[in-house]
Design a protein around this motif. Sequence first.
Motif: not given
Length: 673
Positions: A54-56, A86-88, A93-96
């Motif tokens: 998904q692009g990540g 990475r955001d704009a 960012l790491l979510d888990g």
Amino acid sequence: MSLLSRRLLLCLGVLVGVALATPARADLTLTAKLVTVPGVRLQQVRLHIGDDGQGGLALTLHAARADVPAMGWRRVALDLDGTLQRDAQMRWLLDGALTLRGTPGAALGNSDLHLVVDAQANTLQADIGQAKAQASAWIPLDQTSHAQITLKNLPAAWLSGLLSTVWSGHPTGGRIDAELALDVHEHGIQSSGEFSLRGVGFDTPAGTLAGQGIGGSGRLGIDTQGGPAKLSLDATLRGGELLLGSIYAKLPPHPVQLNVAASADGGTLDIGRLRVNDADALQLDGSLAFDAKGQLARLRLDRFQARFPAAYDRYGAAWLDTLGLHQLSIEGALDGSLDLRADGPHAFAFDTDHLDLTTADGRLAIDDLKGGLDWSQQADRPATTLAWRALRLYRLPFGPAQGHWRSRAGTLGLEQPLTAALLGGVVQVGQLDWRPGAARGRRLETSLAVTGVDMAAFSKAMGWPEFPGTLGGAIPALRWVDDTVELAGGLSVNVFDGFVDITQLSLAQPFGPSPVLAADISLRQLDLAAITGVFDFGNITGRLHGGIDKLRLVDWKPVAFDARLLADQGGRISQRAVNNLTAVGGGGIAAGLQGAVLKLFKTFGYKRIGLNCTLVGSVCHMSGLEDSGDGYTIVEGSGLPRLQVIGHQHEVDWPTLVSRLKAATEGGGPQVR
């Protein structure tokens, strides 16, 4: 955000940074036997980063063992599954999902992690949530030893590991909110901030320090750098229960101010500053210390002010129970100081005005206690005066009295005799020396004189049948040795036109749950007609003498004695008294006197009456004047008709004998069993 979480995040950042610095690949796997950053050690580490579709980037991290000694966490297994992107604003960012196994209190067993690394803002921000618990931290990237931490609804049990590094206690329940600043140093941490508690509990292995259901808020400071860990606390507590050694506190729902400065080292706890302010019950300023086993090492109250009954209900009941003062009813106020150490008291002082105190069992009651005492183990203290309007001791009502006291060389003594009225007579306490600091040996020495006490009033106060006479005597030396009060000399009771002399009197554990009394009692020329009249036994005339040697009462109930009762000067005995003596001895009528003839006479002459009982355990070994075949003679008759009463039971169960005597004196006639 716990210290472990913060350090694990730094370690995670190192691993992710290494992975991102390598050439880009669809899948990247890194393994290491050991990864360390200051304060954290990871072993058997495996990091995998791949395309999540998904692009990540999909990230998984596993460490077979994570150790954070400063938190008391060892052999903790770590697993992280998340997405990295990475955001704009070019932030990572790491979510888990973060899973830790083997942590004290099951901390972070299954939590959600959100991590933001913002190089431009020089900040690492982390948010961790598990069920209702939330933790957040902000860490400067150029000063990773510092963090600002927010905790919401954190289970207190999650702090078990941290507490274990400085104290033997552990949380048992409740939740915590906090806003803290944390600095990590090479040899410890510093932290300070605000907190709030809801239903927090704790316990220690010895069980002498404990808490339950505690609520409140305040400010906290912790410093574990080199040497003993230091703690400062300024809190407002509401509700809950606390146990500090023998002091049990039941906190009220309204605010109680608590200020503490303490240090902990090797399991010991030294509260160098302890201030409590419960507005309508107790104010105190002092210190408190416990050894590594959780036993009280020191309690020093430089100042306390107690207002009753609130102070007793909330703070004093359990402690006074240990002193033998149970279920008190108490009104008034008490101010003073106390220095209590592991080897006993070293000083105390108190002053009161209009204090009333009563124990539920009636053993002690004081009305309108005024004045105070001032004692020190080492220093001489000024003279004090202590007075009461009325004193009831073991149901005996003493009148007003006033004592003048002074402490010298560890002994608190009366400066002049103390006199109090008692039941129409007088009790005078002569010299009295009390050594409160004596752990063993003589604690108290005094002398007493008793004159003119009315025995009818005395027996009524003690719950006995009322009989006339007077009580008097002198006790030249009364000593409190260890836990026993010993009396030299004796008391003489002029009763029933004769005398009862009490010698070798001692009382062990006088304020304990089961006092033990020992004495020898001598009976001289008592009028049997007066005795049998009072106790409704049936009429006997003549004179009685004998004794009760080696008497021992436990909780005022006989467990041993050697009693000898003899009337050897002749007299008359009624038919009812004959029946009662016969039944008590488990015997019968002998010497040819038939039942039909017995009914023709109301009284009989006798030459001698003798009855002996040696109580051992719960059995009374009975005997009389002399053995007679298979029994023993209780009554030896005189004249015609000639009467002889024989006892046949040599061993009688004590409760059975008591029931026979009770039935005899109540007029119903005893039953032979």
